[in-house]
Design an enzyme around this catalytic site. Structure first.
Site, mmCIF file in Angstrom:
data_model
loop_
_atom_site.group_PDB
_atom_site.id
_atom_site.type_symbol
_atom_site.label_atom_id
_atom_site.label_comp_id
_atom_site.label_asym_id
_atom_site.label_seq_id
_atom_site.Cartn_x
_atom_site.Cartn_y
_atom_site.Cartn_z
ATOM 1 C CD GLN A 486 21.950 -18.748 -4.509
ATOM 2 O OE1 GLN A 486 23.025 -19.172 -4.497
ATOM 3 N NE2 GLN A 486 21.167 -19.922 -3.962
ATOM 4 N N GLY A 487 24.126 -15.548 -3.741
ATOM 5 C CA GLY A 487 24.392 -14.798 -2.668
ATOM 6 C C GLY A 487 23.791 -15.199 -1.424
ATOM 7 C CB ALA A 525 11.354 -21.890 -6.828
ATOM 8 C CB SER A 526 13.875 -16.981 -7.327
ATOM 9 O OG SER A 526 14.667 -17.197 -8.636
ATOM 10 N N GLY A 731 11.611 -13.006 -4.407
ATOM 11 C CA GLY A 731 13.058 -13.593 -5.314
ATOM 12 C C GLY A 731 13.226 -12.723 -6.467
ATOM 13 N N GLY A 733 15.975 -14.169 -9.199
ATOM 14 C CA GLY A 733 17.437 -15.022 -9.749
ATOM 15 C C GLY A 733 17.103 -15.315 -11.054
ATOM 16 C CD GLU A 734 14.013 -20.283 -11.032
ATOM 17 O OE1 GLU A 734 13.594 -20.672 -12.095
ATOM 18 O OE2 GLU A 734 13.473 -20.313 -9.809
#
Lengths: 786, 156
Positions: A486-487, A525-526, A731, A733-734
Site C-alpha cells: 500500500q506504500g 484499518a487504513s 486513510g 486503502g480499504e
C-alpha cells in the site's frame, strides 16, 4: 501562515521500487536458513464439527527425519484479538474443515507430509451449523459451550448459551414515527458469500528459539507487534523474549492481520532444539485455513418519502463468523456502528450479530464489513428510488451525511466531501446521458454507490516512530507499520522528509523488527497514513528541535529564527546556512572551541484519546470512531442478453482522502480497490458444502486478470481535510473496494432490469433472472442465491 | 537417484545435481539462490515464477528441473545489464506498475518476452500477454501503462 509543502502532495515512485523490479526484495520465503532448517506441515481436521476421541502421534514421531510433533495438549492456551476463543491446535474438539490438529517439523517437507499420514485420529462427528441465521437461533447446536468463560474486549457482547459471539444493537429515534412518515416501505434480504483475500504471497513463517530461550519469528505479517503480544500470551512467553521480523510482505488485504498460523510455527520451534522451523501455506491452505471474509445475510427494511428522504431503517445482519470469531466480532461491531451506510437516518433499529458456524474463520478483509453491508444498502436505495421514480444520484445527495449531521450512533459528523464525491462520480460517468451498446443484443446501464468507513479498531491503538540522524545528514526512520504494497515506506519517507526539511533521497525507512522498531498496533484499518503519519511528524519535530537548538547555541541565535530547508540549517535572522552533514551526529563547535549537540534521535507517538464507549442497548455515544473516509463509485456495464455475460466498461472512483500525501499512490489504491471490488462482485465465492470448501484453487476460484479488469478506471481525489490528520490526511486503502459491487449490481439492473441479491453476479444468475423476467412479461425478476 | 543438469542461467554456465522430481523453480530458488522468481500457487496459475526458457516465458513451477537440461534460462536477476535496468523495469518504476512486488518479477519477465516478439503491441495484446499473471494490488492499469510505455522506448 501555513507553509507550502515541497514533498507532501507530490508523486514520488515507491522508495523500494528498484528492489522489487530486480527481484532483490526479500520476502520471508526468500531468507536463507541453510541446511539446519526444519520444514513443518499441519494435520488438519477433515470434518466441520466433532470431538477428538483418540489422537495417536507415536508412529509419526517415530518416522526417521521427524524432529518435532506437537498437539493441542502441548499448548492449550487460547488466543484472539478481541475474544480469546481460538486454540493454536485443536483441543478435544474441531470446529471447521482445515483446523490444525497436529503440527510436525521434519528434515524435509516430504517427510513431514509422510508423518501426517501416520497420525491416527478418531473423531466423533457433531451436527454442524452452516447458516448464520439458523446458528443464531435456539435450535442450533452450540459450537462454543464455553463462550461465557472467554476473555473478551469490553466493547464486545457475547451471548452466553448461544452461538452469538457479539450482538451490536442500535436503537435510535422512534421507529413508529419513522414508518408513519414514509410513503414507501420496502423490505428485502441480500447475501454475501465467503471470499478470500488472495494475497499472491501466502502466509510464510519461520521461527527459531536460541539457547537463551529467546524466540525469533520471521512472518509475512501485517501485525508484527500484535502477533508478538498474542503469541506471547498464548504460549506463556515474556514479550521481550519474542521477536518478530517482517521484511517485505507480498500482499495482505487483512489476511495477515492478527494471528493465524504463526502461533503453530512458534510452538513447533519451541521444541526444535534451536533449529529454525519453516511453515508455508500452500495456495489451497491459504484459501480456507487462515482467514476468509465472513459471509453475510442482510435483511433491510427502509422507509422513504415520495421526495426520496429516508425516514427509517431496520437492518439485521447475520454474520457467518466461522469457527472462531476472535477477530470477526469487531467486524460485526463496525457493521453496527456503520449500519445505515453514509446516510442521515433519524430512526434506526439495527442488530448486527456475529454467529459461530462450522465454516472457515472469518477475519479482517479490505473493507472490514463495509463491502458486505453496502452490497445490501446501496442496492436497496436504488430499488426504492426506482419504485418511487426518483433519480438514484439525487436520492443519495438528499440523504448523504454532511458535516454537522448526526450519525447512526449519535456522533456529530466531521466535515466530509461525500456529496462532492457522489456528484463528481456521477458527472464523470455521464449520468443520465445515453450510451449506445456495441451490438443489438447488448444493453448498457450505469450504476452508482456511495460508502463510508471508519478505521475499525479499539479506541486507543497507538503508533510511534523514531528518526535517527546519520553522519552524512541522512536519516533512518523507524516505524512499526508494514508495507504490504500500500506504500507505507514511501508515505513515511515523504512525511519524515517534509517534517525534517531534508530531501526525500536522504531518508531511509526500515522494515519492521520488533526488537528495534518502535511500536505500532497493527497495519490495518487504513490507519497508518493518519496515525503513524502523526507519530512520524512528531518525531521529525523533535529531531529538528534538537538540531536547531544546538546550532542556535553555537551561532548565538534563537531556534525560532531558524529552519531546516533541503538539508541545510538556515537562519532567517543572519542568513547563515550550514549543511546537516556532520553536525547531526558529531554536534557543532562553538566560537569558544567547545561543542554542543550530539547524535540526534527524534521520537514521536500518536494515540487517539477521544473515542467514547457506546451504550450496550442503544449503540449511542458521543464519538464512536476517530473519523470516516467517504466516497462513491459509478460504473458502466454492458450486458449480453443472449448469455447474461456482464462486462464492466468503466469505473469512476471518487474518495475524500482529506489530503493526498502522494496523489499517484492514492490513485493506485483507488484502481486496485476497484478491480478487487469488481473481482469479488463478478467472480469470487468460496463454495462450501457442509463446511467443506469445494474450490480452493485458482482454477476453480478465479480472481480478475488484466483481461477481466475494466480498461477505463478514472480516479477523482476529493480533499476535505481531517482536523487531526498529518497535513489533513485520512486513510484510503480499504475504502476503494467498498462501493464497487453494489454499483455494478445497480448498473446491471439499469441495463436489463434484473435484480441480483447475492454476490457474485455471474452470467448464469443474470441469464436466469432475465428468463424469469421475460416469463413474467416485463416485471422485475429476483434471483435467489444459487 | 540424482541427475546432473547443465544450464546457462543468466549467461553463466551452471551445473546442478538434483532429484529428478524437483522443479526448475525449486532449483533456481533453493540451489542457486535466485529467489527473485516467486511461488504463488505451484500450479502454473499465477505466473509469479515466470522465467525465460530458451527465450520463451514459462511458469518455472511447472517445469521439471531435468527438462531444463541444456537450456538457456533468464530470470529477473539476469535482466538488468551491468547495473542498467531493462526499459521494462524502468517503466514499472516510473509508471507505478507495482505495489507489494511479489508478482512483479513474473510480470516483468512476461512483458519483456512480449516486447521482444511484438515490439509494438496494442493495449489488448498487452492484456492478453499478461493474462496468465495475477496481481491483487494494482488493478493492472498501471502495469499495462508501464508495458506500453516501455514498448515506445524500445521502438525509439
Amino acid at each position: 501562515m501555513k507553509k507550502k509543502t515541497t514533498i507532501v502532495g507530490k508523486d514520488f515512485p515507491r522508495v523500494e521500487s528498484r528492489a522489487k523490479v530486480t527481484g532483490a526484495a526479500q520476502y520471508v520465503d526468500d531468507i536463507q536458513f541453510g541446511p539446519n532448517l526444519l520444514h513443518a506441515r499441519l494435520l488438519r481436521s477433515p470434518i466441520p464439527h466433532g470431538l477428538i476421541k483418540r489422537l495417536d502421534t507415536s508412529k509419526a514421531a517415530a518416522l526417521p527425519g521427524v524432529r518435532v510433533v506437537v498437539t493441542g495438549k502441548d499448548y492449550p492456551g487460547l488466543t484472539g484479538l478481541y475474544l480469546s476463543d481460538r486454540p493454536i491446535f485443536a483441543v478435544d474438539r474441531v470446529r471447521f474443515v482445515g483446523e490444525p490438529v497436529v503440527g510436525v517439523a521434519a528434515e524435509t517437507e516430504e517427510i513431514a507430509e509422510q508423518a501426517l499420514d501416520l497420525i491416527e485420529v478418531e473423531y466423533e462427528p457433531l451436527p454442524g451449523v452452516f447458516d448464520p441465521e439458523y446458528g443464531a437461533g435456539p435450535d442450533a447446536p452450540l459450537i462454543h459451550p464455553d463462550l461465557a468463560n472467554y476473555a473478551v474486549a469490553p466493547f464486545v457482547f457475547p451471548q452466553a448459551g448461544s452461538n452469538v459471539s457479539n450482538h451490536f444493537k442500535v436503537r435510535k429515534g422512534n421507529m413508529d414515527e419513522g414508518w408513519a412518515q414514509a410513503d414507501l416501505i420496502y423490505e428485502h434480504t441480500y447475501r454475501v458469500p465467503h471470499v478470500q483475500h488472495v494475497p499472491l504471497e501466502t502466509h510464510v513463517d519461520v521461527a527459531q528459539m536460541d539457547g537463551n530461550g529467546k524466540i525469533t519469528l520471521w512472518a509475512s505479517s501485517q501485525s508484527p507487534f500484535a502477533q508478538r503480544n498474542l503469541i506471547a500470551k498464548a504460549l506463556g512467553i515474556s514479550h521481550g523474549m519474542l521477536r518478530v521480523i517482517t521484511p517485505y510482505v507480498g500482499g495482505g488485504f487483512g489476511a495477515k492481520a492478527g494471528v493465524s498460523v504463526e502461533g503453530a510455527c512458534v510452538a513447533l520451534a519451541m521444541k526444535a532444539k534451536g533449529r529454525p522451523v519453516k511453515l508455508c501455506m500452500s495456495r489451497k491452505e491459504e484459501f480456507y485455513t487462515t482467514f476468509v471474509r465472513q459471509g453475510l445475510i442482510a435483511k433491510i427494511k427502509m422507509g422513504m418519502t415520495n421526495e426520496g428522504r429516508i425516514t427509517a431503517m431496520q437492518n439485521t445482519y447475520y454474520w457467518d463468523g466461522g469457527a472462531y470469531t476472535e477477530y470477526g466480532v469487531n467486524i460485526t461491531r463496525a457493521a453496527g456502528y456503520s449500519s445505515t451506510g453514509p446516510y442521515n437516518v433519524p430512526n434506526v433499529h439495527a442488530d448486527s450479530l456475529c454467529v459461530y458456524t462450522n465454516h472457515p474463520i472469518g477475519g479482517a478483509m479490505r473493507g472490514f464489513g463495509m463491502p458486505e453491508i453496502h452490497w445490501a444498502i446501496e442496492q436497496h436505495i436504488d430499488r426504492m428510488a426506482q419504485q418511487l421514480q426518483l433519480d438514484p444520484v439525487q436520492v443519495r445527495l438528499t440523504n448523504c451525511l454532511r458535516g454537522g449531521d448526526v450519525t447512526v450512533t449519535g456522533m456529530v459528523m466531521h466535515p466530509t466531501g461525500l456529496a462532492e464525491c457522489i456528484q463528481k462520480a456521477a458527472d464523470a460517468i455521464g449520468w443520465g446521458k445515453p450510451s449506445r451498446p456495441s451490438a443489438p443484443h447488448k444493453r448498457r446501464g450505469k450504476g452508482i454507490a456511495a460508502m463510508w468507513k471508519a478505521p475499525a479498531m479499539p479506541p486507543n491503538p497507538g503508533s510511534s516512530a523514531t528518526i535517527r540522524m546519520n553522519e552524512d545528514g541522512t536519516c533512518s526512520v523507524g516505524i512499526g507499520g508494514v508495507d504490504m504494497g500500500q506504500g507505507t515506506l514511501t508515505i513515511a519517507a515523504q512525511l519524515a522528509a517534509e517534517g525534517l526539511g531534508v530531501p526525500i533521497e536522504w531518508v531511509r525507512v526500515n522494515t519492521v523488527d520488533t526488537d528495534y522498531s518502535p511500536y505500532e498496533w497493527q497495519t490495518v484499518a487504513s490507519r497508518l497514513t493518519w496515525s503513524m503519519g502523526n507519530a512520524i511528524l512528531n518525531a521529525a519535530r523533535e529531531a529538528k528541535q534538537q538540531i536547531l537548538e544546538a546550532v542556535a547555541d553555537a551561532w548565538n541565535e534563537k531556534p525560532d529564527d531558524m529552519d531546516i530547508i533541503e538539508g541545510k540549517v538556515v537562519s532567517y535572522a543572519t542568513e547563515r546556512e550550514m549543511s546537516l552533514k556532520n553536525i547531526a551526529v558529531y554536534g557543532i563547535q562553538k566560537p569558544d572551541g567547545t561543542w554542543v549537540g550530539g547524535p540526534v534521535v527524534g521520537k514521536g507517538k500518536f494515540m487517539p484519546t477521544y473515542v467514547t464507549p457506546l451504550d450496550k442497548e442503544t449503540g449511542q455515544g458521543p464519538r464512536a470512531v476517530v473519523h470516516f473516509t467517504t466516497g462513491a463509485q459509478a460504473v458502466e456495464v454492458e450486458v449480453d442478453t443472449e448469455t447474461g455475460e456482464v462486462q464492466v466498461l468503466r469505473i469512476v472512483a471518487a474518495f475524500d482522502v482529506g489530503h493526498a500525501i502522494n496523489p499517484d499512490m492514492v490513485r493506485t489504491q483507488m484502481e486496485g480497490g476497484a478491480v478487487q471490488g469488481m473481482s469479488t462482485a463478478m467472480l469470487e465465492q468460496i463454495i462450501l458444502k457442509e463446511g467443506k470448501p469445494l474450490n480452493p484453487t485458482f482454477t476453480d476460484y478465479r480472481i480478475a486478470t488484466a483481461v477481466d479488469a475494466p480498461p477505463d478506471i478514472e480516479t477523482i481525489i476529493v480533499e476535505v481535510p481531517q482536523d487531526d490528520g498529518p497535513f489533513g490526511a485520512r486513510g484510503i486503502g480499504e475504502h476503494a473496494m467498498v462501493p464497487t459491487a453494489p454499483a455494478i449490481a445497480n448498473a446491471v439492473r439499469a441495463a436489463v432490469g434484473v435484480e441480483i441479491d447475492s454476490m457474485p453476479i455471474t452470467s448464469e444468475k443474470v441469464w436466469l433472472a432475465m428468463q424469469s423476467s421475460d416469463r413474467a412479461s416485463g416485471s422485475k425478476a429476483v434471483v435467489s442465491p444459487l | 537417484m540424482k541427475l546432473t543438469i547443465q544450464m546457462m542461467v543468466n549467461g553463466q554456465p551452471v551445473t546442478v545435481e538434483t532429484e529428478p522430481n524437483r522443479t526448475l523453480l525449486e532449483v533456481l530458488r533453493e540451489d542457486l539462490g535466485l529467489t527473485g522468481s516467486k511461488e504463488g500457487c505451484g500450479t502454473g496459475d499465477c505466473g509469479a515464477c515466470t522465467v525465460h526458457l530458451n527465450g520463451r516465458p514459462v511458469t518455472s513451477c511447472l517445469v521439471l528441473a531435468p527438462e531444463a537440461d541444456g537450456c538457456e534460462i533468464v530470470t529477473i536477476e539476469g535482466l538488468a545489464q551491468s547495473g542498467q535496468l531493462h526499459p521494462v523495469q524502468q517503466a514499472f518504476i516510473q509508471y507505478g506498475g507495482l505495489q507489494c512486488g511479489i508478482c512483479t518479477p513474473g510480470f516483468v519477465m512476461a512483458a519483456t518476452a512480449l516486447l521482444r516478439d511484438n515490439p509494438n503491441p496494442t493495449e489488448h495484446e498487452v492484456r492478453e500477454a499478461i493474462a496468465g499473471n495475477l496481481c491483487r494490488c494494482t488493478g493492472y492499469d498501471k502495469i499495462v501503462r508501464a508495458i506500453l510505455a516501455a514498448s515506445d522506448v524500445a521502438e525509439r
